[in-house]
Design a protein around this motif. Structure first.
Motif, PDB file in Angstrom:
ATOM      1  N   LEU A  12       0.856  -1.202   0.000  1.00 26.75           N
ATOM      2  CA  LEU A  12       0.000   0.000   0.000  1.00 26.75           C
ATOM      3  C   LEU A  12       0.884   1.241   0.000  1.00 26.75           C
ATOM      4  O   LEU A  12       0.693   2.161   0.787  1.00 26.75           O
ATOM      5  N   GLY A  13       1.863   1.247  -0.912  1.00 20.77           N
ATOM      6  CA  GLY A  13       2.767   2.389  -1.028  1.00 20.77           C
ATOM      7  C   GLY A  13       2.261   3.349  -2.086  1.00 20.77           C
ATOM      8  O   GLY A  13       1.060   3.558  -2.255  1.00 20.77           O
ATOM      9  N   ARG A  14       3.209   3.924  -2.813  1.00 14.12           N
ATOM     10  CA  ARG A  14       2.909   4.959  -3.820  1.00 14.12           C
ATOM     11  C   ARG A  14       1.831   4.494  -4.799  1.00 14.12           C
ATOM     12  O   ARG A  14       0.819   5.168  -4.992  1.00 14.12           O
ATOM     13  N   LEU A  15       2.025   3.344  -5.423  1.00 13.37           N
ATOM     14  CA  LEU A  15       1.027   2.854  -6.387  1.00 13.37           C
ATOM     15  C   LEU A  15      -0.039   1.976  -5.722  1.00 13.37           C
ATOM     16  O   LEU A  15      -1.195   1.969  -6.156  1.00 13.37           O
ATOM     17  N   PRO A  38       3.531  -4.672   5.804  1.00 13.45           N
ATOM     18  CA  PRO A  38       4.292  -4.737   7.060  1.00 13.45           C
ATOM     19  C   PRO A  38       4.249  -3.413   7.824  1.00 13.45           C
ATOM     20  O   PRO A  38       4.719  -3.354   8.956  1.00 13.45           O
ATOM     21  N   VAL A  39       3.696  -2.368   7.237  1.00 15.71           N
ATOM     22  CA  VAL A  39       3.726  -1.031   7.838  1.00 15.71           C
ATOM     23  C   VAL A  39       2.393  -0.740   8.540  1.00 15.71           C
ATOM     24  O   VAL A  39       1.323  -0.783   7.917  1.00 15.71           O
ATOM     25  N   GLU A  42       0.001   1.841   7.070  1.00 14.03           N
ATOM     26  CA  GLU A  42      -0.648   1.397   5.824  1.00 14.03           C
ATOM     27  C   GLU A  42      -1.816   0.465   6.140  1.00 14.03           C
ATOM     28  O   GLU A  42      -2.872   0.518   5.493  1.00 14.03           O
ATOM     29  N   THR A  75       4.026  -4.687  -4.440  1.00 14.17           N
ATOM     30  CA  THR A  75       5.118  -4.783  -3.467  1.00 14.17           C
ATOM     31  C   THR A  75       6.452  -4.508  -4.161  1.00 14.17           C
ATOM     32  O   THR A  75       6.505  -4.432  -5.399  1.00 14.17           O
ATOM     33  N   PRO A  76       7.553  -4.369  -3.401  1.00 18.37           N
ATOM     34  CA  PRO A  76       8.858  -4.172  -4.057  1.00 18.37           C
ATOM     35  C   PRO A  76       9.129  -5.282  -5.078  1.00 18.37           C
ATOM     36  O   PRO A  76       8.805  -6.454  -4.860  1.00 18.37           O
ATOM     37  N   THR A  77       9.733  -4.878  -6.196  1.00 18.23           N
ATOM     38  CA  THR A  77       9.936  -5.781  -7.327  1.00 18.23           C
ATOM     39  C   THR A  77      10.658  -7.065  -6.930  1.00 18.23           C
ATOM     40  O   THR A  77      10.348  -8.147  -7.443  1.00 18.23           O
ATOM     41  N   HIS A  80       8.285  -9.923  -6.168  1.00 18.53           N
ATOM     42  CA  HIS A  80       7.193 -10.296  -7.089  1.00 18.53           C
ATOM     43  C   HIS A  80       7.120 -11.786  -7.403  1.00 18.53           C
ATOM     44  O   HIS A  80       6.041 -12.384  -7.359  1.00 18.53           O
ATOM     45  N   GLU A  97       2.494  -6.309 -10.230  1.00 14.83           N
ATOM     46  CA  GLU A  97       3.040  -5.119 -10.886  1.00 14.83           C
ATOM     47  C   GLU A  97       4.304  -5.470 -11.680  1.00 14.83           C
ATOM     48  O   GLU A  97       4.965  -6.471 -11.427  1.00 14.83           O
ATOM     49  N   LYS A  98       4.644  -4.616 -12.614  1.00 13.01           N
ATOM     50  CA  LYS A  98       5.856  -4.804 -13.413  1.00 13.01           C
ATOM     51  C   LYS A  98       7.069  -4.366 -12.612  1.00 13.01           C
ATOM     52  O   LYS A  98       6.909  -3.551 -11.708  1.00 13.01           O
ATOM     53  N   HIS A 183       8.563  -0.852 -19.484  1.00 15.73           N
ATOM     54  CA  HIS A 183       7.297  -0.527 -20.163  1.00 15.73           C
ATOM     55  C   HIS A 183       7.538  -0.313 -21.665  1.00 15.73           C
ATOM     56  O   HIS A 183       6.777  -0.794 -22.503  1.00 15.73           O
ATOM     57  N   PHE A 285       3.430   9.736 -13.564  1.00 16.37           N
ATOM     58  CA  PHE A 285       2.936   8.599 -14.362  1.00 16.37           C
ATOM     59  C   PHE A 285       1.462   8.337 -14.083  1.00 16.37           C
ATOM     60  O   PHE A 285       0.718   7.919 -14.962  1.00 16.37           O
TER      61      PHE A 285
HETATM   62  P1  NAI Z   1       6.503   1.651  -2.572  1.00 13.41           P
HETATM   63  O1  NAI Z   1       7.832   1.425  -1.962  1.00 13.41           O
HETATM   64  O2  NAI Z   1       5.861   2.995  -2.455  1.00 13.41           O
HETATM   65  O3  NAI Z   1       5.462   0.558  -2.025  1.00 13.41           O
HETATM   66  C1  NAI Z   1       5.806  -0.772  -1.715  1.00 13.41           C
HETATM   67  C2  NAI Z   1       4.781  -1.307  -0.748  1.00 13.41           C
HETATM   68  O4  NAI Z   1       5.032  -2.697  -0.476  1.00 13.41           O
HETATM   69  C3  NAI Z   1       4.764  -0.610   0.615  1.00 13.41           C
HETATM   70  O5  NAI Z   1       3.423  -0.406   0.972  1.00 13.41           O
HETATM   71  C4  NAI Z   1       5.397  -1.633   1.555  1.00 13.41           C
HETATM   72  O6  NAI Z   1       4.931  -1.481   2.886  1.00 13.41           O
HETATM   73  C5  NAI Z   1       4.874  -2.919   0.934  1.00 13.41           C
HETATM   74  N1  NAI Z   1       5.603  -4.135   1.297  1.00 13.41           N
HETATM   75  C6  NAI Z   1       6.929  -4.310   1.474  1.00 13.41           C
HETATM   76  N2  NAI Z   1       7.189  -5.601   1.780  1.00 13.41           N
HETATM   77  C7  NAI Z   1       5.994  -6.253   1.789  1.00 13.41           C
HETATM   78  C8  NAI Z   1       5.595  -7.594   2.025  1.00 13.41           C
HETATM   79  N3  NAI Z   1       6.496  -8.544   2.323  1.00 13.41           N
HETATM   80  N4  NAI Z   1       4.276  -7.913   1.935  1.00 13.41           N
HETATM   81  C9  NAI Z   1       3.363  -6.972   1.643  1.00 13.41           C
HETATM   82  N5  NAI Z   1       3.683  -5.676   1.414  1.00 13.41           N
HETATM   83  C10 NAI Z   1       4.986  -5.325   1.463  1.00 13.41           C
HETATM   84  O7  NAI Z   1       6.674   1.267  -4.126  1.00 13.41           O
HETATM   85  P2  NAI Z   1       5.716   1.607  -5.374  1.00 13.41           P
HETATM   86  O8  NAI Z   1       6.247   2.792  -6.091  1.00 13.41           O
HETATM   87  O9  NAI Z   1       4.299   1.605  -4.958  1.00 13.41           O
HETATM   88  O10 NAI Z   1       6.037   0.339  -6.328  1.00 13.41           O
HETATM   89  C11 NAI Z   1       5.555  -0.943  -6.025  1.00 13.41           C
HETATM   90  C12 NAI Z   1       5.628  -1.781  -7.293  1.00 13.41           C
HETATM   91  O11 NAI Z   1       4.808  -1.178  -8.300  1.00 13.41           O
HETATM   92  C13 NAI Z   1       7.036  -1.905  -7.895  1.00 13.41           C
HETATM   93  O12 NAI Z   1       7.231  -3.215  -8.351  1.00 13.41           O
HETATM   94  C14 NAI Z   1       7.020  -0.939  -9.073  1.00 13.41           C
HETATM   95  O13 NAI Z   1       7.866  -1.369 -10.136  1.00 13.41           O
HETATM   96  C15 NAI Z   1       5.564  -0.991  -9.484  1.00 13.41           C
HETATM   97  N6  NAI Z   1       5.126   0.262 -10.122  1.00 13.41           N
HETATM   98  C16 NAI Z   1       4.507   0.186 -11.331  1.00 13.41           C
HETATM   99  C17 NAI Z   1       4.134   1.330 -11.994  1.00 13.41           C
HETATM  100  C18 NAI Z   1       3.465   1.228 -13.319  1.00 13.41           C
HETATM  101  O14 NAI Z   1       3.530   2.181 -14.098  1.00 13.41           O
HETATM  102  N7  NAI Z   1       2.798   0.144 -13.633  1.00 13.41           N
HETATM  103  C19 NAI Z   1       4.378   2.664 -11.435  1.00 13.41           C
HETATM  104  C20 NAI Z   1       4.948   2.630 -10.095  1.00 13.41           C
HETATM  105  C21 NAI Z   1       5.327   1.464  -9.488  1.00 13.41           C
END
Ligand code: NAI
Length: 339
Positions: A12-15, A38-39, A42, A75-77, A80, A97-98, A183, A285
């Motif tokens: 539940l981060g940025r995206l 884990p936060v 969130e 979640t962090p790439t 995945h 997510e990609k 992309h 984006f």
């Molecule tokens: P972020 O760092 O803001 O969010 C990551 C989230 O994952 C956080 O809420 C964190 O608490 C959570 N997290 C971490 N470990 C976890 C676990 N073990 N279980 C559950 N949740 C966990 O990162 P952001 O920017 O949201 O990116 C996340 C993914 O989305 C990345 O893979 C990124 O490549 C992708 N993304 C895709 C975009 C697109 O255009 N399709 C644009 C932005 C991001």
């Protein structure tokens, strides 16, 4: 009547927050019933802002909930691949997510697991495939409107973030090409008819964020990719644009060319006055692809409910990772690299 798809979201981060809001309030035929992070803040956000019934700190615990039909992974790439495999093993559809993973072996592990679960949907979030303008361009290319397409020039350029979110993000993102250009790589393969890539060359520079060098990353990267049939692709990715987010793609064929997204306009207003002629720009984006994210989620839900087939495959995601890795190897070696 088919019942609504019951979805759990991880991340539940940025995206992730955007996807969660779309699932809770906008996407038809689904319910956001669970969330995992884990936060603490969130998880509180999920309960208090979205009214999510089941909230988990642990991903495995969420997967054990039999009320969940599908999971969305934001979640962090680096997580995945394993999280996608675990979801499939738990009998859940997955939108991840990609990029799918940061190495080919992990992508192959996901593909091998998906083959064992033919009734489950496993989809990677290449959102641009759902953007109305890219769909229009693809339809025109497929209809032969520009003759034989042989070159794609595509860029993903973010507005500079002085706080450097992406510097903190760099250790898990796979670098600028795996994070941003993946992309463009998928778009190029889609527009060119899925040719096999053979060789890649890349270079880059750090214009504003030297701290990226510690992770072998750059804030501006350029790459050329060769394909077996003679097609070529040129990619540019930047974290340092002054004006806003500018994703654009040019598809060049033997009888014409198409240009998608040039100049990053945020609406159709052009102002002319003593200062010149100008328009506003999209800032990030999400503003550029909000409609596409909505269409992507609807397509996932429809696929899980058996209402619509997906043309986007896990093999496409694997090839995008394979090409992104060759480009990244070339950035580090300074030499052309075999894909
Ligand atoms: P972020 O760092 O803001 O969010 C990551 C989230 O994952 C956080 O809420 C964190 O608490 C959570 N997290 C971490 N470990 C976890 C676990 N073990 N279980 C559950 N949740 C966990 O990162 P952001 O920017 O949201 O990116 C996340 C993914 O989305 C990345 O893979 C990124 O490549 C992708 N993304 C895709 C975009 C697109 O255009 N399709 C644009 C932005 C991001």
């Amino acid at each position: 009547m088919l019942r609504n798809l019951r979805v759990g979201i991880a991340g539940l981060g940025r995206l992730g927050k955007r996807h969660a809001e779309a699932l809770a309030h906008q996407t038809r035929h689904c319910e956001l019933v669970a969330a995992c992070s884990p936060v603490t803040q969130e998880r509180e956000y999920a309960t208090q802002q979205l009214g999510v019934a089941h909230v988990y700190e642990d991903y495995a615990a969420m997967l054990a909930n039999p009320e969940i039909d599908a999971v969305v992974l934001v979640t962090p790439t680096s997580l995945h691949a394993d999280q996608t495999i675990a979801a499939l093993q738990a009998g859940k559809h997955v939108l991840v997510e990609k990029p799918l993973a940061l190495n080919v072996t992990d992508c192959e592990r996901v593909l091998a697991e998906a083959v064992k679960h033919p009734a489950l949907v496993a989809m990677v979030g290449f959102v641009r495939r759902f953007d109305p303008s890219y769909l229009h361009a693809h339809t025109a290319v497929a209809a032969g409107d520009i003759g034989r397409p042989f070159l794609v020039r595509s860029q993903t350029c973010d507005q500079n973030d002085p706080e450097g979110f992406f510097v903190r993000f760099a250790p898990t993102s796979g670098g600028i090409f795996m994070d941003c250009s993946v992309h463009d790589i998928d778009l190029a393969r889609w527009m060119l008819g899925r040719p096999k890539a053979t060789r890649a060359f890349a270079t880059g520079t750090n214009a504003l964020h030297p701290a990226l060098a510690e992770f072998g990353d750059v804030d501006n990267g350029m790459a050329i990719v060769e394909f077996e049939g003679g097609q070529r692709a040129v990619f540019y990715a930047s974290r340092t644009m002054a004006h806003g987010h500018e994703t654009s793609t040019e598809i060049i064929g033997t009888a014409g060319k198409l240009l998608v997204g040039e100049h990053a306009a945020n609406d159709r207003v052009i102002r002319s006055d003593a200062l010149g002629v100008r328009h506003g720009v999209v800032k990030d984006f999400y503003e550029r692809f909000e409609a596409a994210f909505g269409a992507e989620m609807s397509a996932f839900v429809a696929a899980c409910r058996g209402e619509q087939a997906l043309t986007l495959t896990l093999s496409d995601a694997l090839e995008a990772t394979r090409i992104g890795l060759a480009i990244t190897r070339s950035l580090h070696s300074g030499m052309p690299e075999a894909v």
